[in-house]
Design an enzyme around this catalytic site. Structure first.
Site, PDB file in Angstrom:
ATOM      1  N   GLU A  69       0.819  -1.225   0.000  1.00 23.13           N
ATOM      2  CA  GLU A  69       0.000   0.000   0.000  1.00 23.13           C
ATOM      3  C   GLU A  69       0.849   1.270   0.000  1.00 23.13           C
ATOM      4  OE1 GLU A  69      -0.171  -2.654   1.886  1.00 23.13           O
ATOM      5  OE2 GLU A  69      -2.197  -3.152   2.541  1.00 23.13           O
ATOM      6  N   SER A 186      23.149 -41.303 -12.027  1.00 21.49           N
ATOM      7  CA  SER A 186      21.922 -40.587 -12.333  1.00 21.49           C
ATOM      8  C   SER A 186      22.116 -39.141 -12.731  1.00 21.49           C
ATOM      9  CB  SER A 186      21.018 -40.580 -11.101  1.00 21.49           C
ATOM     10  OG  SER A 186      21.555 -39.685 -10.147  1.00 21.49           O
ATOM     11  N   THR A 214      20.695 -38.857   0.297  1.00 21.46           N
ATOM     12  CA  THR A 214      21.003 -38.052  -0.886  1.00 21.46           C
ATOM     13  C   THR A 214      22.319 -37.310  -0.685  1.00 21.46           C
ATOM     14  OG1 THR A 214      18.681 -37.816  -1.416  1.00 21.46           O
ATOM     15  CG2 THR A 214      20.137 -36.141  -2.327  1.00 21.46           C
ATOM     16  N   ARG A 225      21.038 -20.502  -7.419  1.00 22.81           N
ATOM     17  CA  ARG A 225      22.036 -19.842  -8.256  1.00 22.81           C
ATOM     18  C   ARG A 225      21.323 -18.917  -9.239  1.00 22.81           C
ATOM     19  NH1 ARG A 225      23.515 -25.123  -7.274  1.00 22.81           N
ATOM     20  NH2 ARG A 225      22.530 -25.920  -9.155  1.00 22.81           N
TER      21      ARG A 225
HETATM   22  C1  AOF Z   1      -0.088  -5.302   4.265  1.00 23.02           C
HETATM   23  N1  AOF Z   1       0.546  -5.093   3.077  1.00 23.02           N
HETATM   24  O1  AOF Z   1       2.115  -5.557   1.606  1.00 23.02           O
HETATM   25  C2  AOF Z   1       1.988  -6.924   3.493  1.00 23.02           C
HETATM   26  C3  AOF Z   1       1.284  -7.170   4.708  1.00 23.02           C
HETATM   27  O2  AOF Z   1       6.864  -6.981   9.813  1.00 23.02           O
HETATM   28  P1  AOF Z   1       6.010  -6.243   8.829  1.00 23.02           P
HETATM   29  O3  AOF Z   1       5.758  -4.826   9.233  1.00 23.02           O
HETATM   30  O4  AOF Z   1       6.537  -6.330   7.418  1.00 23.02           O
HETATM   31  O5  AOF Z   1       4.575  -6.935   8.850  1.00 23.02           O
HETATM   32  C4  AOF Z   1       4.403  -8.224   8.368  1.00 23.02           C
HETATM   33  C5  AOF Z   1       2.943  -8.620   8.425  1.00 23.02           C
HETATM   34  O6  AOF Z   1       2.144  -7.665   7.726  1.00 23.02           O
HETATM   35  C6  AOF Z   1       2.654  -9.951   7.769  1.00 23.02           C
HETATM   36  O7  AOF Z   1       2.769 -11.024   8.677  1.00 23.02           O
HETATM   37  C7  AOF Z   1       1.220  -9.765   7.307  1.00 23.02           C
HETATM   38  O8  AOF Z   1       0.315  -9.935   8.367  1.00 23.02           O
HETATM   39  C8  AOF Z   1       1.217  -8.311   6.891  1.00 23.02           C
HETATM   40  N2  AOF Z   1       1.636  -8.198   5.491  1.00 23.02           N
HETATM   41  N3  AOF Z   1       0.252  -6.365   5.017  1.00 23.02           N
HETATM   42  O9  AOF Z   1      -0.951  -4.507   4.643  1.00 23.02           O
HETATM   43  C9  AOF Z   1       1.563  -5.832   2.671  1.00 23.02           C
HETATM   44  N4  AOF Z   1       3.054  -7.670   3.120  1.00 23.02           N
HETATM   45 ZN    ZN Z   2       0.891  -3.217   5.901  1.00 25.25          ZN
END
Ligand code: AOF
Ligand code: ZN
Length: 393
Positions: A69, A186, A214, A225
């Site tokens: 956002e 393999s 493995t 890579r």
């Molecule tokens: C959003 N928009 O683009 C994402 C969200 O540690 P932070 O601040 O990066 O928060 C991570 C958490 O925020 C993640 O676990 C999820 O709940 C939310 N991700 N939220 O509004 C975003 N990537």
């Molecule tokens: Zn957010």
């Protein structure tokens, strides 16, 4: 919050599916934002009869970097007032590595937010929607996009809802279902394109899981890579964070047979070795491997319990998605335990003969009704090979 299906959208909202589709496409431009979800955001201003104009786009590129956002708001600046934001995931309401997106949207003057999925993170979980509404914003849930939005973050949802990562298992075999000659030879059954595709699977996962057999037989590096991914400059820039982080490598080593000279240990990045209580391992006193204990399966006292390993990778390492790249026995055990969420089988158009080694070490299937069934999700040709993607039934 109002839930709407595509068929319920009125004349002013006919372009909504197109905007949400674009937000999903933006989110998918990174291989992984782990441990965070992949999120895309499109900001749109309605100009009456002229129609909608997209004024900003953004997506989340990885933990610690701005959320989708604020990226889109910055892109739209100063045009976000009175706009509608299409976000693939409910905007957050907490301060983590970055500030709350719900507040950022309100402050930018966004008046309507359309989401495709709720955030399962307990710190958010409906709180973002409530915060937007409390500030006078309108929130819509576009239900027909929920499946795609959840699929985009199947690992993130799996970790938060099931407390274990989404598990992908990759296998490669000949046309006659063999992985190697009887003597074990393999190397490179599949072609170079399929191997580049495997690099992509590695880029999309947060840990590569393999077995000690493995490691002892092939001494694989199990590394990512980036040069082998064949990416454009834009794709490389977009995935900078992911590609600069070496993959976490995990070895299931019940009896502590891993050696400190194994490539999986000496390559840069983290390596975790799970063993059973009572097994000695150099890893215990080594700084190059993180030694962990896992319980046995109960049924088989000599094998580590796979679900416990997965749960620990979700809890301790925040793994959203793991890739199992292992031999016939360990891959078979993951499948038999019902822990594989997606199976990817590369089929090389060659015959290795009936003395060759079988794809999976699974025995005890005596009745046709014991067969483990899958549903084919897609079939593609990759170079000279065939790639089949399957889901358990
Ligand atoms: C959003 N928009 O683009 C994402 C969200 O540690 P932070 O601040 O990066 O928060 C991570 C958490 O925020 C993640 O676990 C999820 O709940 C939310 N991700 N939220 O509004 C975003 N990537
Ligand atoms: Zn957010």
């Amino acid at each position: 919050m109002q839930t709407l299906r595509n068929s319920e959208l009125d004349a002013q909202k006919t372009a909504w599916p197109q905007h949400m589709q674009r937000a999903i496409q933006l989110a998918a431009s990174v291989f992984s934002a782990a441990p965070n979800p992949r999120v895309g955001c499109v900001i749109v201003v309605s100009n009456g009869e002229v129609g909608d104009s997209v004024v900003g786009e953004g997506w989340h590129k990885g933990a610690g970097l701005p959320h989708a956002e604020p990226e889109a708001i910055a892109d739209a600046f100063p045009l976000a007032a009175g706009s509608t934001a299409f976000v693939t995931l409910e905007p957050c309401c907490h301060t983590g590595r970055t500030g709350p997106c719900s507040s950022a949207l309100i402050e930018a003057g966004v008046s309507r937010v359309v989401i495709a999925s709720k955030d399962p993170n307990p710190k958010v979980s409906g709180g973002g929607i409530a915060a937007l509404e409390a500030a006078g914003g309108e929130v819509f849930f576009l239900q027909d996009f929920e499946n795609s939005a959840r699929r985009l973050n199947r690992g993130f949802f799996s970790r938060l809802e099931r407390r274990r990562p989404f598990v992908r298992c990759k296998l490669a075999m000949s046309l006659d279902g063999r992985t190697a000659l009887a003597n074990g030879e393999s190397k490179w059954i599949t072609g170079v394109e399929a191997r580049s595709d495997v690099q992509r699977l590695r880029a999309e996962c947060d840990a590569i899981v393999t077995g000690i057999e493995t490691v002892l037989a092939d001494d694989p590096a199990m590394t990512l890579r980036p040069a082998e991914l064949g990416l454009s400059a834009d794709q490389l820039a977009c995935n900078e964070q992911r590609l600069s982080r070496p993959s976490l490598r995990v070895v299931l080593d019940s009896r502590g047979r891993l050696s400190e000279t194994a490539k999986i240990v000496t390559e840069p990045g983290r390596c975790i070795a799970y063993r059973l209580d009572g097994a000695n391992s150099f890893a215990e006193a080594s700084s190059s491997v993180e030694a962990r204990l896992a319980p046995n399966t109960g049924e088989s006292p000599s094998r580590v319990d796979l679900l416990s390993v997965l749960e620990s990778l979700a809890e301790l390492d925040e793994c959203n998605e793991v890739l199992v790249e292992a031999g016939a026995k360990l891959s078979g055990s993951f499948i038999e335990a019902g822990l594989v969420d997606e199976l990817i089988v590369f089929i090389a158009p060659k015959l290795l003969g009936s003395d060759g080694r079988p794809l999976l070490g699974m025995s005890g299937l005596n009745e046709l009704s014991d067969a483990i069934e899958f549903k084919v999700e897609s079939v593609e040709q990759v170079g000279a090979d065939i790639k089949v993607t399957l889901r358990p039934r």
